[in-house]
Design a protein around this motif. Structure first.
Motif, PDB file in Angstrom:
ATOM      1  N   PHE A  79       0.841  -1.181   0.051  1.00 45.25           N
ATOM      2  CA  PHE A  79      -0.003  -0.098  -0.086  1.00 45.25           C
ATOM      3  C   PHE A  79       1.026   1.172   0.061  1.00 45.25           C
ATOM      4  O   PHE A  79       2.097   1.125   0.474  1.00 45.25           O
ATOM      5  N   ALA A  80       0.356   2.409  -0.660  1.00 46.77           N
ATOM      6  CA  ALA A  80       1.066   3.735  -0.680  1.00 46.77           C
ATOM      7  C   ALA A  80       0.254   4.589  -0.069  1.00 46.77           C
ATOM      8  O   ALA A  80      -0.988   4.794  -0.051  1.00 46.77           O
ATOM      9  N   SER A  81       0.798   5.790   0.387  1.00 44.19           N
ATOM     10  CA  SER A  81       0.120   6.854   0.868  1.00 44.19           C
ATOM     11  C   SER A  81      -0.091   8.039  -0.066  1.00 44.19           C
ATOM     12  O   SER A  81       0.411   7.952  -1.170  1.00 44.19           O
TER      13      SER A  81
ATOM     14  N   ASP B 178       3.310   9.357  -0.829  1.00 46.99           N
ATOM     15  CA  ASP B 178       4.063   8.288  -1.723  1.00 46.99           C
ATOM     16  C   ASP B 178       3.513   8.854  -3.151  1.00 46.99           C
ATOM     17  O   ASP B 178       4.658   8.781  -4.038  1.00 46.99           O
TER      18      ASP B 178
ATOM     19  N   LEU C 125      -7.668   3.204  -3.136  1.00 45.51           N
ATOM     20  CA  LEU C 125      -8.531   2.544  -2.230  1.00 45.51           C
ATOM     21  C   LEU C 125      -9.962   3.477  -2.101  1.00 45.51           C
ATOM     22  O   LEU C 125      -9.888   4.527  -2.411  1.00 45.51           O
TER      23      LEU C 125
ATOM     24  N   ARG D  90      -2.656   6.721   6.532  1.00 41.43           N
ATOM     25  CA  ARG D  90      -1.392   5.845   6.033  1.00 41.43           C
ATOM     26  C   ARG D  90      -1.494   5.627   4.736  1.00 41.43           C
ATOM     27  O   ARG D  90      -0.533   5.385   3.781  1.00 41.43           O
ATOM     28  N   TRP D  91      -2.796   5.082   4.163  1.00 35.87           N
ATOM     29  CA  TRP D  91      -2.965   4.291   3.002  1.00 35.87           C
ATOM     30  C   TRP D  91      -4.064   4.865   1.964  1.00 35.87           C
ATOM     31  O   TRP D  91      -5.156   5.527   2.461  1.00 35.87           O
ATOM     32  N   THR D  92      -3.541   5.128   0.757  1.00 33.13           N
ATOM     33  CA  THR D  92      -4.452   5.679  -0.239  1.00 33.13           C
ATOM     34  C   THR D  92      -4.434   4.752  -1.547  1.00 33.13           C
ATOM     35  O   THR D  92      -5.538   4.769  -2.162  1.00 33.13           O
ATOM     36  N   TYR D  93      -3.195   4.149  -1.815  1.00 35.54           N
ATOM     37  CA  TYR D  93      -3.393   3.178  -2.698  1.00 35.54           C
ATOM     38  C   TYR D  93      -2.972   2.009  -2.630  1.00 35.54           C
ATOM     39  O   TYR D  93      -2.068   1.524  -1.685  1.00 35.54           O
ATOM     40  N   ARG D  94      -3.159   1.112  -3.335  1.00 35.75           N
ATOM     41  CA  ARG D  94      -2.794  -0.115  -3.336  1.00 35.75           C
ATOM     42  C   ARG D  94      -2.128  -0.692  -4.586  1.00 35.75           C
ATOM     43  O   ARG D  94      -2.384  -0.537  -5.477  1.00 35.75           O
TER      44      ARG D  94
ATOM     45  N   PRO E 159       7.625   3.704  -2.163  1.00 36.89           N
ATOM     46  CA  PRO E 159       6.712   4.013  -1.132  1.00 36.89           C
ATOM     47  C   PRO E 159       7.368   3.615   0.369  1.00 36.89           C
ATOM     48  O   PRO E 159       8.239   2.708   0.278  1.00 36.89           O
TER      49      PRO E 159
ATOM     50  N   VAL F 243       6.313   2.076   2.796  1.00 31.90           N
ATOM     51  CA  VAL F 243       6.180   0.774   3.314  1.00 31.90           C
ATOM     52  C   VAL F 243       7.290   0.022   3.008  1.00 31.90           C
ATOM     53  O   VAL F 243       7.576  -0.953   3.690  1.00 31.90           O
TER      54      VAL F 243
END
Length: 112
Positions: free
Chosen positions: A21-23, A26, A40, A48-52, A78, A80
Motif C-alpha cells: 500500500f502507498a500513501s 508517496d 482505495l 497512511r494508505w491511499t493506494y494499493r 513507497p 512501506v
C-alpha cells in the motif's frame, strides 16, 4: 554489541509476497504510484494508505518490479517498502515461502 547488517540480494520476493500500500505522500513523491496503483475506496483511505500497488488483477508482483526484479522507482519507492529492511523478519519469511535460503548477514557464512 553491534546489530547484524544485511545486504539485499535483489531476489524480488518482497515485491510479490505481501500487500503493498502507498500513501498520498508517496503518490505525490512518485506520481507513477497514483497512475499504476489502485486508489482505495474512500472508506478505506486513511492518513497512511491511499493506494494499493499489490496485489492487483493480472499482476504477479508490484507493478514497479522490473523484469530483472529490481525496483524501477527505488529512489522514490513507497514508505512501506522503505520500512522493510533486507534480512528483517518479513524478508526472511518471504524468502522461505518462495524456497530461497535465508539472507545471511554481510560477512556471514553458510552453515554446512
Amino acid at each position: 554489541m553491534s546489530a547484524e547488517v544485511y545486504e539485499c540480494d535483489e531476489c524480488g520476493v518482497c515485491c510479490k509476497s505481501f500487500p503493498i500500500f502507498a500513501s498520498q505522500a508517496d503518490g505525490e513523491r512518485e506520481p507513477r504510484v497514483a497512475v499504476e496503483g489502485r486508489r482505495l475506496p474512500m472508506q478505506m483511505v486513511d492518513a497512511r494508505w491511499t493506494y494499493r500497488l499489490y496485489p492487483l488483477p493480472f499482476l504477479e508482483a508490484c507493478p514497479f518490479a522490473g523484469a530483472d526484479r529490481r525496483c524501477t522507482i527505488y529512489a522514490t519507492r513507497p514508505g512501506v517498502c522503505r520500512e522493510m529492511p533486507a534480512g528483517g523478519w518479513q524478508c526472511q519469511d518471504a524468502r522461505r515461502r518462495h524456497g530461497l535460503p535465508p539472507l545471511l548477514p554481510v560477512g556471514g557464512e553458510k552453515s554446512v
